[in-house]
Design an enzyme around this catalytic site. Structure first.
Site, PDB file in Angstrom:
ATOM      1  N   HIS A  37      50.747 -62.217  35.035  1.00 35.47           N
ATOM      2  CA  HIS A  37      50.865 -62.095  36.490  1.00 35.47           C
ATOM      3  C   HIS A  37      49.853 -62.997  37.187  1.00 35.47           C
ATOM      4  O   HIS A  37      48.838 -63.384  36.594  1.00 35.47           O
ATOM      5  CB  HIS A  37      50.568 -60.663  36.940  1.00 35.47           C
ATOM      6  CG  HIS A  37      51.330 -59.601  36.206  1.00 35.47           C
ATOM      7  ND1 HIS A  37      52.666 -59.358  36.411  1.00 35.47           N
ATOM      8  CD2 HIS A  37      50.934 -58.698  35.266  1.00 35.47           C
ATOM      9  CE1 HIS A  37      53.055 -58.354  35.647  1.00 35.47           C
ATOM     10  NE2 HIS A  37      52.022 -57.931  34.931  1.00 35.47           N
ATOM     11  N   TYR A  53      48.599 -49.764  44.020  1.00 35.83           N
ATOM     12  CA  TYR A  53      47.228 -50.092  43.615  1.00 35.83           C
ATOM     13  C   TYR A  53      46.870 -51.445  44.213  1.00 35.83           C
ATOM     14  O   TYR A  53      47.760 -52.236  44.543  1.00 35.83           O
ATOM     15  CB  TYR A  53      47.079 -50.148  42.080  1.00 35.83           C
ATOM     16  CG  TYR A  53      47.912 -51.240  41.426  1.00 35.83           C
ATOM     17  CD1 TYR A  53      47.409 -52.525  41.236  1.00 35.83           C
ATOM     18  CD2 TYR A  53      49.224 -50.994  41.015  1.00 35.83           C
ATOM     19  CE1 TYR A  53      48.177 -53.520  40.653  1.00 35.83           C
ATOM     20  CE2 TYR A  53      49.995 -51.982  40.433  1.00 35.83           C
ATOM     21  CZ  TYR A  53      49.470 -53.239  40.255  1.00 35.83           C
ATOM     22  OH  TYR A  53      50.237 -54.235  39.682  1.00 35.83           O
ATOM     23  N   THR A  81      54.205 -55.199  41.087  1.00 37.47           N
ATOM     24  CA  THR A  81      54.545 -54.330  42.221  1.00 37.47           C
ATOM     25  C   THR A  81      53.553 -54.456  43.375  1.00 37.47           C
ATOM     26  O   THR A  81      53.914 -54.193  44.512  1.00 37.47           O
ATOM     27  CB  THR A  81      54.599 -52.869  41.773  1.00 37.47           C
ATOM     28  OG1 THR A  81      53.362 -52.533  41.136  1.00 37.47           O
ATOM     29  CG2 THR A  81      55.752 -52.643  40.814  1.00 37.47           C
ATOM     30  N   ASP A 261      50.146 -60.022  29.296  1.00 37.51           N
ATOM     31  CA  ASP A 261      50.066 -59.097  30.438  1.00 37.51           C
ATOM     32  C   ASP A 261      48.788 -59.304  31.258  1.00 37.51           C
ATOM     33  O   ASP A 261      48.403 -58.437  32.045  1.00 37.51           O
ATOM     34  CB  ASP A 261      50.191 -57.630  30.018  1.00 37.51           C
ATOM     35  CG  ASP A 261      50.455 -56.718  31.223  1.00 37.51           C
ATOM     36  OD1 ASP A 261      51.115 -57.170  32.166  1.00 37.51           O
ATOM     37  OD2 ASP A 261      49.971 -55.576  31.232  1.00 37.51           O
TER      38      ASP A 261
END
Ligand code: 0GY
Length: 308
Positions: A37, A53, A81, A261
């Site tokens: 990300h 978050y 998100t 990740d």
């Protein structure tokens, strides 16, 4: 000051590892980090009002430095998100990647064809549907199916993120999707349960019965109960996740992907050393042939079809 306050990260969330080790495992030439990300920077690319978050900023420059440090050649940047359906940070990272990054976006049904085409031109090749309740509010299935139908025309795929126990309820929707379907993190199995128990058997059946379903065998740090070697003193990192990931790699060698990740959103117990995460790979893909499929052939076929 108000601006700065707005982007203070969620307090319990750990900062990403500032000084990851050099992996002992040498990645094959052309390896792709197929799940990572970029976050913000929040002052340039604001986080979504609907976010659950607030992450630490994690810029494209930092991601590409990590890529080079670990020995990857390319990245697939997945919309998280905390940026909602505002894909600007991810698209900006693609546009500054020299063609070495592709993207997976989040869109609503209001997205125009011109916007989809612009994202395609920037390197987006998929959309992500998230069903993890702690991360997102509910989106109606008919809206998601409509989006899937539209992106199918661009040759994109759908990435799905869900918790293992929710697969029975989501099965009919997933199996009706008209594209390749890529599951994040093996559908988050409970690795405290047996690898041949009913929950993971259902996931294996999902992949076996549907040849359009792929899986990322990523995120041992998220799934593990035993934790990394630094915590349990063992050589084998995240050993309780190994049988699950290895089973998927060996059963479906042409439909698996792997990613770091980075920068590891929502980890509260420990922040992984990304070099150690790379050292997890030879425990789940035992041969050079399996490693090349996982890290090079499969992601190239899905994301860089024109040069695969
Ligand atoms: C991941 C996992 C997580 C977060 C997100 O989009 C996201 O916010 O994906 C998580 O919290 O499990 O794949 O990065």
């Amino acid at each position: 000051m108000a601006e700065v306050m707005q982007f203070q990260k969620t307090p319990c969330w750990l900062d990403w590892h500032a000084d990851p080790s050099k992996p002992r495992f040498k990645l094959p030439t052309g390896a792709v980090d197929a799940h990572c990300h970029v976050f913000g920077p929040g002052t340039e690319f604001p986080y979504a009002a609907t976010r659950k978050y607030t992450p630490c900023d994690a810029s494209k420059q930092q991601l590409y430095r990590l890529r080079d440090h670990l020995g990857f050649a390319r990245n697939v940047i997945v919309q998280a998100t905390c940026h909602g359906a505002d894909n600007r940070a991810m698209v900006d990272a693609l546009l500054h990647s020299d063609g070495k990054a592709r993207g997976v976006a989040t869109v609503g049904r209001g997205v125009s064809d011109a916007e989809l085409q612009a994202m395609h031109d920037a390197g987006v090749r998929g959309v992500r549907f998230n069903f993890v309740r702690r991360l997102v509010d509910f989106t109606p299935r008919d809206e998601l199916m409509e989006i899937a139908g539209r992106v199918a025309k661009l040759g994109w795929h759908v990435v799905i993120y869900f918790e293992g126990g929710d697969l029975p309820e989501l099965w009919d929707f997933f199996t009706a999707l008209p594209t390749i379907v890529v599951v994040d993190h093996m559908g988050r199995p409970d690795v405290g349960k047996p690898v041949d128990g009913p929950e993971f058997e259902l996931f294996v059946k999902f992949m076996r019965q549907h040849s359009n379903v792929w899986s990322k065998v990523s995120c041992p740090e998220r799934l593990s109960v035993t934790g990394p070697p630094a915590l349990n003193g063992e050589q084998n990192p995240y050993r309780d996740v190994v049988p699950f990931a290895r089973r998927i790699v060996e059963s479906f060698p042409d439909r698996v992907l792997w990613g770091t990740d980075w920068p590891h959103p929502n980890l509260k117990d420990h922040m992984p050393d990304d070099g150690l995460l790379v050292d997890f790979i030879p425990h789940i893909a035992l041969t050079p042939d399996l490693q090349r499929k996982l890290l090079v052939d499969n992601p190239m076929r899905l994301y860089w079809r024109e040069s695969a």
